[in-house]
Every structure is written in structure tokens, then in C-alpha cells.
Design a protein around this motif. Structure first.
Motif, PDB file in Angstrom:
ATOM      1  N   ILE A 191       4.100   0.454   2.442  1.00 27.27           N
ATOM      2  CA  ILE A 191       3.925  -0.306   3.499  1.00 27.27           C
ATOM      3  C   ILE A 191       3.879  -1.878   2.629  1.00 27.27           C
ATOM      4  O   ILE A 191       3.167  -2.167   1.690  1.00 27.27           O
ATOM      5  CB  ILE A 191       3.246  -0.084   4.511  1.00 27.27           C
ATOM      6  N   TYR A 242       4.673   7.218   1.776  1.00 28.94           N
ATOM      7  CA  TYR A 242       5.225   5.958   2.398  1.00 28.94           C
ATOM      8  C   TYR A 242       4.516   4.755   1.645  1.00 28.94           C
ATOM      9  O   TYR A 242       3.390   4.820   1.408  1.00 28.94           O
ATOM     10  CB  TYR A 242       4.955   5.943   3.719  1.00 28.94           C
ATOM     11  N   PHE A 271       7.169  -0.529   6.950  1.00 22.85           N
ATOM     12  CA  PHE A 271       7.124   0.616   6.278  1.00 22.85           C
ATOM     13  C   PHE A 271       8.150   0.822   5.312  1.00 22.85           C
ATOM     14  O   PHE A 271       9.509   0.462   5.963  1.00 22.85           O
ATOM     15  CB  PHE A 271       6.754   1.894   7.056  1.00 22.85           C
ATOM     16  N   SER A 292       1.000  -1.144  -0.029  1.00 19.34           N
ATOM     17  CA  SER A 292       0.100  -0.032  -0.195  1.00 19.34           C
ATOM     18  C   SER A 292       0.857   1.312   0.085  1.00 19.34           C
ATOM     19  O   SER A 292       2.169   1.266   0.219  1.00 19.34           O
ATOM     20  CB  SER A 292      -0.847   0.028   1.360  1.00 19.34           C
TER      21      SER A 292
END
Lengths: 110, 116
Positions: free
Chosen positions: A91, A89, A101, A36
Motif C-alpha cells: 500500500i 499486499y 493498495f 507498507s
């Protein structure tokens, strides 16, 4: 549980595209399609932009897209807009109900 | 709509304990796994802990294992993070998140400051 590697920064002019990489190992990014991406503006909570490598949640502009090849996932922002300036970011699921992460990338719209 | 509200943050001395709470609303809480994620000042996001819908496990990052305990109360739509033996490097905003093979919805976070 080493953090996934992202470039510290990326930039582009309005209307251009920027691609951010997220590099892990075969134990995380390469082993699962559970990657994600999040956008975080200063002082705000992160917002989900891409899930399951390349799926956009409802309400996320189609300028945002995700992909994965081997141990590296990527987020592409096309048609950059001023409001896309933020930290991003990644993950990844890392097995045994754990997650890791990325180090984060600051995107600047020139 | 999905709403997550964290509470319990504050200033605590090194070695002491703190319990964070998160109240969920707007979705069938007992059907969803949950996470805690933290962010130290000026730093990136760090996954802390995960709890399945039935409370089994839970599962922790290396930095939290042995000191932190995540739990949930499905009757109250709440998750908790009991933090013991706190260290200065535990200083961070702690976020409660819903799980969809990774966090999807996030709360606004609660700040924990570990300082003497």
C-alpha cells in the motif's frame, strides 16, 4: 486511484529468497516514503510486515525487508519458510489523505 | 493490546443502506487516525476511507465517494461507515484499521453481502 502493480505469483524453495515488486507512479510510490507491506493467510486479517518502506514492526522476523527505487517498492523474504506461504499486499500513500493498495502477490513455498 | 472489533455486516438488497461500526480498545483512540479497508470474496484489498483524529475530511476512494460516509465518536472509541445506495460489487469483508501512514492494526472484519 489505479491499483499498484504486483506480480500475481512468486515462489521459492525453503531457505531461498523471493522478492515481490510493487510498481506505482510518481504520485504514489515514487512521491512518498509511506509504503507498507502486509501478509495475509487464508481466512485471516492482513498483518503488517513492513512500514515506511523498510521498517519492521516489533515481532516481524528480520527475514522480511523492504526497499524502494523510483516508482517501485520491493519486499524481500529471505530464508523462506513454510509459514511464509501467503498473499502479500503493498500500500502507498497517494496524497490528499488517500491511499492505494497493490494487486496482491501469492507466494508459494515449493 | 490493540483490539478492533467490527460489527453491523449482513445481507442487504441493492440500493439499500447499512451502517458498520468499529469499537477500538487498547490504545488512546482519540490520538489515532483510522481507515476502512474492504476485500471482495477471492479478491485483493481495497482502501475505502480515512478519517483524521479530529474527524475532519474524511477522505474516500473513488468507489466510495458520494455513497459512503465515515465518521468517528472519540468519546466512545468508535468509528462508523454509513453505506448508502449499495451495489452488488460492494459485497466484501470490511476491515477497520488503525493508521500509521497506512493501516497497522486490523480488526477481524465484518462481511457485507449485497444481493437481491
Amino acid at each position: 486511484q489505479s491499483a499498484l502493480t504486483q506480480p500475481p505469483s512468486a515462489s521459492g524453495s525453503p531457505g531461498q529468497s523471493v522478492t515481490i515488486s510493487c510498481t506505482g507512479t510518481s504520485s504514489d510510490v515514487g512521491g512518498y516514503d509511506h509504503v507498507s507491506w502486509y501478509q495475509q493467510h487464508p481466512g485471516k486479517a492482513p498483518k503488517l510486515m513492513i512500514t515506511e518502506v523498510n521498517r519492521r514492526p516489533s515481532g516481524v522476523p528480520d527475514r522480511f525487508s523492504g526497499s524502494k527505487s523510483g516508482n517501485t517498492a520491493s519486499l524481500t523474504v529471505s530464508g523462506l519458510q513454510a509459514e511464509d506461504e501467503a498473499d502479500y499486499y503493498c500500500i502507498s500513500y497517494a496524497g490528499r489523505s488517500t491511499y492505494v493498495f497493490g494487486t496482491g502477490t501469492k507466494v508459494t513455498v515449493l | 493490546q490493540v483490539h478492533l472489533v467490527e460489527s453491523g455486516g449482513g445481507v442487504v438488497q441493492p440500493g439499500r443502506s447499512l451502517r458498520l461500526s468499529c469499537t477500538a480498545s487498547g490504545f488512546p483512540f482519540s490520538n489515532w487516525n483510522m481507515h476502512w479497508v474492504r476485500q471482495a470474496p477471492g479478491k485483493g484489498l481495497e482502501w475505502v476511507a480515512f478519517i483524521p483524529i479530529d474527524g475532519t475530511g474524511p477522505f474516500y476512494a473513488d468507489s466510495a465517494r458520494g455513497r459512503f460516509t465515515m465518521s468517528r465518536d472519540n468519546s466512545k472509541n468508535m468509528v462508523f461507515l454509513q453505506m448508502n445506495s449499495l451495489r452488488t460489487d460492494d459485497t466484501a469483508v470490511y476491515y477497520c484499521t488503525r493508521d500509521a501512514w497506512g493501516p497497522d492494526y486490523w480488526g477481524q472484519g465484518t462481511l457485507v453481502t449485497v444481493s437481491s
